[in-house]
Write a protein that holds these residues in place. Structure first.
Motif, mmCIF file in Angstrom:
data_model
loop_
_atom_site.group_PDB
_atom_site.id
_atom_site.type_symbol
_atom_site.label_atom_id
_atom_site.label_comp_id
_atom_site.label_asym_id
_atom_site.label_seq_id
_atom_site.Cartn_x
_atom_site.Cartn_y
_atom_site.Cartn_z
ATOM 1 N N GLN A 55 0.833 -1.205 0.000
ATOM 2 C CA GLN A 55 0.000 0.000 0.000
ATOM 3 C C GLN A 55 0.865 1.251 0.000
ATOM 4 O OE1 GLN A 55 -2.112 -0.985 3.594
ATOM 5 N NE2 GLN A 55 -3.997 -1.478 2.460
ATOM 6 N N TRP A 56 1.944 1.233 0.776
ATOM 7 C CA TRP A 56 2.814 2.403 0.860
ATOM 8 C C TRP A 56 3.504 2.676 -0.474
ATOM 9 C CZ3 TRP A 56 3.152 6.691 3.110
ATOM 10 C CH2 TRP A 56 4.306 7.441 3.086
ATOM 11 N N LYS A 57 3.882 1.637 -1.205
ATOM 12 C CA LYS A 57 4.528 1.822 -2.508
ATOM 13 C C LYS A 57 3.595 2.503 -3.505
ATOM 14 C CE LYS A 57 7.869 -1.894 -2.251
ATOM 15 N NZ LYS A 57 8.326 -3.171 -2.795
ATOM 16 N N LEU A 58 2.293 2.272 -3.367
ATOM 17 C CA LEU A 58 1.329 2.934 -4.240
ATOM 18 C C LEU A 58 1.127 4.397 -3.873
ATOM 19 C CD1 LEU A 58 -1.422 0.175 -4.488
ATOM 20 C CD2 LEU A 58 0.155 0.896 -6.286
ATOM 21 N N ILE A 59 1.176 4.713 -2.596
ATOM 22 C CA ILE A 59 0.886 6.063 -2.105
ATOM 23 C C ILE A 59 2.094 6.990 -2.163
ATOM 24 C CG2 ILE A 59 0.238 7.372 -0.034
ATOM 25 C CD1 ILE A 59 -1.429 4.895 0.759
ATOM 26 N N GLU A 60 3.270 6.485 -1.843
ATOM 27 C CA GLU A 60 4.472 7.320 -1.669
ATOM 28 C C GLU A 60 4.796 8.236 -2.851
ATOM 29 O OE1 GLU A 60 8.915 6.792 0.135
ATOM 30 O OE2 GLU A 60 8.083 5.142 -1.009
ATOM 31 N N PRO A 61 4.681 7.807 -4.110
ATOM 32 C CA PRO A 61 5.033 8.715 -5.209
ATOM 33 C C PRO A 61 4.150 9.965 -5.296
ATOM 34 C CG PRO A 61 4.873 6.456 -6.013
ATOM 35 C CD PRO A 61 4.379 6.468 -4.599
ATOM 36 N N PHE A 62 2.976 9.931 -4.695
ATOM 37 C CA PHE A 62 2.055 11.063 -4.770
ATOM 38 C C PHE A 62 2.244 12.072 -3.637
ATOM 39 C CE2 PHE A 62 -0.042 7.549 -6.946
ATOM 40 C CZ PHE A 62 -0.274 8.134 -8.180
ATOM 41 N N LEU A 63 3.088 11.760 -2.672
ATOM 42 C CA LEU A 63 3.307 12.657 -1.539
ATOM 43 C C LEU A 63 4.537 13.525 -1.786
ATOM 44 C CD1 LEU A 63 2.648 10.132 1.343
ATOM 45 C CD2 LEU A 63 1.094 11.831 0.418
ATOM 46 N N PRO A 64 4.414 14.812 -1.534
ATOM 47 C CA PRO A 64 5.545 15.706 -1.795
ATOM 48 C C PRO A 64 6.615 15.591 -0.715
ATOM 49 C CG PRO A 64 3.736 16.938 -0.844
ATOM 50 C CD PRO A 64 3.245 15.526 -1.053
ATOM 51 N N ILE A 65 7.840 15.491 -1.158
ATOM 52 C CA ILE A 65 8.983 15.556 -0.242
ATOM 53 C C ILE A 65 9.825 16.717 -0.738
ATOM 54 C CG2 ILE A 65 11.002 14.386 0.687
ATOM 55 C CD1 ILE A 65 9.608 11.755 0.140
ATOM 56 N N GLY A 66 9.603 17.869 -0.140
ATOM 57 C CA GLY A 66 10.270 19.076 -0.594
ATOM 58 C C GLY A 66 11.480 19.419 0.250
ATOM 59 N N GLU A 67 12.085 20.512 -0.084
ATOM 60 C CA GLU A 67 13.257 20.991 0.621
ATOM 61 C C GLU A 67 12.934 21.280 2.088
ATOM 62 O OE1 GLU A 67 16.184 24.821 0.216
ATOM 63 O OE2 GLU A 67 15.258 24.005 -1.587
ATOM 64 N N TYR A 68 11.725 21.767 2.349
ATOM 65 C CA TYR A 68 11.345 22.112 3.710
ATOM 66 C C TYR A 68 10.236 21.216 4.255
ATOM 67 C CZ TYR A 68 13.973 26.238 2.500
ATOM 68 O OH TYR A 68 14.960 27.090 2.086
ATOM 69 N N GLY A 69 9.882 20.188 3.513
ATOM 70 C CA GLY A 69 8.807 19.294 3.930
ATOM 71 C C GLY A 69 9.282 18.246 4.926
ATOM 72 N N PRO A 70 8.451 17.256 5.189
ATOM 73 C CA PRO A 70 8.808 16.226 6.158
ATOM 74 C C PRO A 70 9.972 15.377 5.662
ATOM 75 C CG PRO A 70 6.759 15.674 5.057
ATOM 76 C CD PRO A 70 7.139 17.039 4.603
#
Length: 51
Positions: free
Chosen positions: A10-25
């Motif tokens: 489930q996580w492999k499906l969701i992870e690409p859609f979540l932003p990981i930015g310079e100041y994000g989590p």
């Protein structure tokens, strides 16, 4: 695995859609934070009661 946790599949499906930015989590905490949000909506609890 507890009830609030996502499976690795489930996580492999969701992870690409979540932003990981310079100041994000941080990527290592992103899954934990996302699972906390899922827990909050499943239980209909208040934000201050989040684990």
């Amino acid at each position: 695995m507890t009830r609030r946790q996502l499976t690795d599949g489930q996580w492999k499906l969701i992870e690409p859609f979540l932003p990981i930015g310079e100041y994000g989590p941080y990527p290592e905490r992103l899954r934990e934070q996302f699972e906390g949000v899922i827990w909050r909506f499943r239980t209909s609890s208040q934000w201050r009661e989040m684990p």
